[in-house]
Design a protein around this motif. Structure first.
Motif, mmCIF file in Angstrom:
data_model
loop_
_atom_site.group_PDB
_atom_site.id
_atom_site.type_symbol
_atom_site.label_atom_id
_atom_site.label_comp_id
_atom_site.label_asym_id
_atom_site.label_seq_id
_atom_site.Cartn_x
_atom_site.Cartn_y
_atom_site.Cartn_z
ATOM 1 N N THR A 117 0.839 -1.206 0.000
ATOM 2 C CA THR A 117 0.000 0.000 0.000
ATOM 3 C C THR A 117 0.869 1.250 0.000
ATOM 4 O O THR A 117 2.064 1.195 0.287
ATOM 5 N N THR A 118 0.259 2.381 -0.326
ATOM 6 C CA THR A 118 0.931 3.677 -0.228
ATOM 7 C C THR A 118 0.707 4.232 1.170
ATOM 8 O O THR A 118 -0.429 4.366 1.622
ATOM 9 N N CYS A 119 1.794 4.538 1.872
ATOM 10 C CA CYS A 119 1.706 5.001 3.258
ATOM 11 C C CYS A 119 1.869 6.519 3.337
ATOM 12 O O CYS A 119 2.701 7.105 2.639
ATOM 13 N N LEU A 120 1.074 7.127 4.206
ATOM 14 C CA LEU A 120 1.152 8.565 4.460
ATOM 15 C C LEU A 120 1.243 8.783 5.959
ATOM 16 O O LEU A 120 0.382 8.319 6.717
ATOM 17 N N GLY A 121 2.283 9.480 6.419
ATOM 18 C CA GLY A 121 2.394 9.819 7.827
ATOM 19 C C GLY A 121 1.448 10.950 8.175
ATOM 20 O O GLY A 121 1.295 11.903 7.400
ATOM 21 N N VAL A 122 0.800 10.859 9.323
ATOM 22 C CA VAL A 122 -0.104 11.911 9.801
ATOM 23 C C VAL A 122 0.267 12.215 11.246
ATOM 24 O O VAL A 122 0.243 11.321 12.100
ATOM 25 N N VAL A 123 0.640 13.461 11.522
ATOM 26 C CA VAL A 123 1.065 13.841 12.870
ATOM 27 C C VAL A 123 0.459 15.179 13.238
ATOM 28 O O VAL A 123 -0.013 15.934 12.387
#
Length: 368
Positions: A117-123
């Motif tokens: 999958t394509t991962c996106l960091g969210v902070v």
């Protein structure tokens, strides 16, 4: 010579050398096995050259028994704590690109999420405002529903919101811990931690039993950004751990997306500064999908939403009073002529048409 994978496991368990020092040892001596089997004379020369400290020399010399390392690997397998090292083909490719990838990566759950999958960091902040929670819902929900895997740190605040929203949207999420893979911190997140261990993914560079010390969380942040194609920053103060993650993302060559905040709001100073420094200002999740090259694949057809032309005059007036910032029903009453019953009836009608929703009971915002 000991198997390279096991040598990485041993090296990762050392407490005195930091991550960069471990990589310096690997580069200087030729590999983790060479580090484990280096002579005391060779190691002392590294102390003399200030490449490692005396305490690291002592720890290396007293912990490198091959039988003990093999026993530890067997124990981890029996207890259900699998791990990856750079010697494994399944080790995340994106992590190989960063300056100091973890030499061991313990996990619980579905490791395939990092490769399929394509991962996106969210902070973001640990104390989000109503605005921050609403923005999180507006971005994380459609991104997760569209197939993007949401990566965050299982901390309080925006991290928790990101994981929860991804799960509610039927998507996937990855939690990166700052302590041992078996320790949920904070404890109040235990239920979501268990859900992620079973149906999503939780990872850590720290072995079971390692306490979540404050010094370890900045190191954890480099893994959040390292696993991701980009990093989305929702709400952040001028000085915060969130910005450490953003700095790590920039150092790793990742795209950084920041959502603009309200002027004068301390929780928006960090994101607004990121935009001023060159982060991509985003106001719609499709901007992120487009930047990642996923827009065509992930775009969903919109439903038959009502348009303002379909609304009554009273509904249009009420809708015009709402924005992305949650507004309590009492404020709407104070600013209008209708009764509570009339206002609630209008709100219910708008909610049924998917033009507004309640992020928190009694508070209303416009839908995206």
């Amino acid at each position: 010579m000991i198997e390279e994978r096991l040598a990485y496991l041993w090296l990762g368990g050392l407490r005195t050398p930091g991550s960069l020092t471990k990589h310096t040892l690997i580069e200087t001596l030729g590999g983790p096995s060479e580090v484990m089997q280096a002579s005391e004379k060779t190691l002392m020369s590294l102390v003399a050259d200030d490449l490692i400290k005396q305490e690291s020399f002592e720890e290396i010399c007293t912990t490198r028994q091959e039988d003990s390392v093999c026993a530890k690997a067997e124990e981890l397998e029996k207890k259900g704590f699998p791990f990856l090292t750079p010697a494994d083909p399944d080790y995340p490719e994106l992590l190989r690109e960063i300056p100091d990838p973890p030499v061991t990566l313990f996990y619980r759950g579905h490791i395939r999420l990092l490769s399929e999958t394509t991962c996106l960091g969210v902070v973001g902040t640990r104390t989000p405002s109503f605005y921050g929670k609403e923005v999180a819902a507006r971005f994380v929900t459609p991104l997760a529903a569209g197939g993007v895997t949401i990566v965050s740190g299982l901390a309080m605040g925006i991290d928790t919101e990101a994981h929860r929203l991804a799960i509610q949207a039927g998507g996937s999420t990855v939690g990166v811990l700052g302590g041992g893979i078996d320790i949920c911190y904070p404890q109040r997140n235990y239920s979501i931690y268990r859900e992620m261990c079973e149906n999503h993914l939780v990872i850590s560079e720290y072995a079971p039993g390692v306490a979540p010390l404050a010094i370890q969380f900045p190191m954890r942040n480099r893994i959040i950004s390292g696993l991701s194609c980009g990093l989305l920053v929702l709400e952040a103060r001028k000085r915060s751990g969130t910005l450490i993650t953003a700095d790590a993302a920039l150092d790793q060559g990742r795209n950084v997306y920041a959502i603009p905040g309200r002027l004068g709001d301390p929780l928006s100073e960090g994101t607004n500064n990121l935009i001023r420094q060159g982060a991509m200002c985003v106001q719609d999740p499709e901007e992120i999908l487009e930047d990642l090259g996923l827009l065509k694949k992930k775009r969903k057809k919109r439903g038959n939403k009502a348009t303002p032309a379909d609304l009554s005059e009273e509904e249009r007036k009420l809708l015009a009073k709402l924005s992305m910032i949650p507004t309590h029903v009492d404020e709407l009453l104070a600013d209008g002529d209708g009764t509570l019953q009339d206002t609630l009836s209008l709100l219910l009608s708008l909610e049924h048409r998917a033009l507004i929703h309640q992020p928190i009971r009694g508070y209303y915002t416009k839908s995206q």
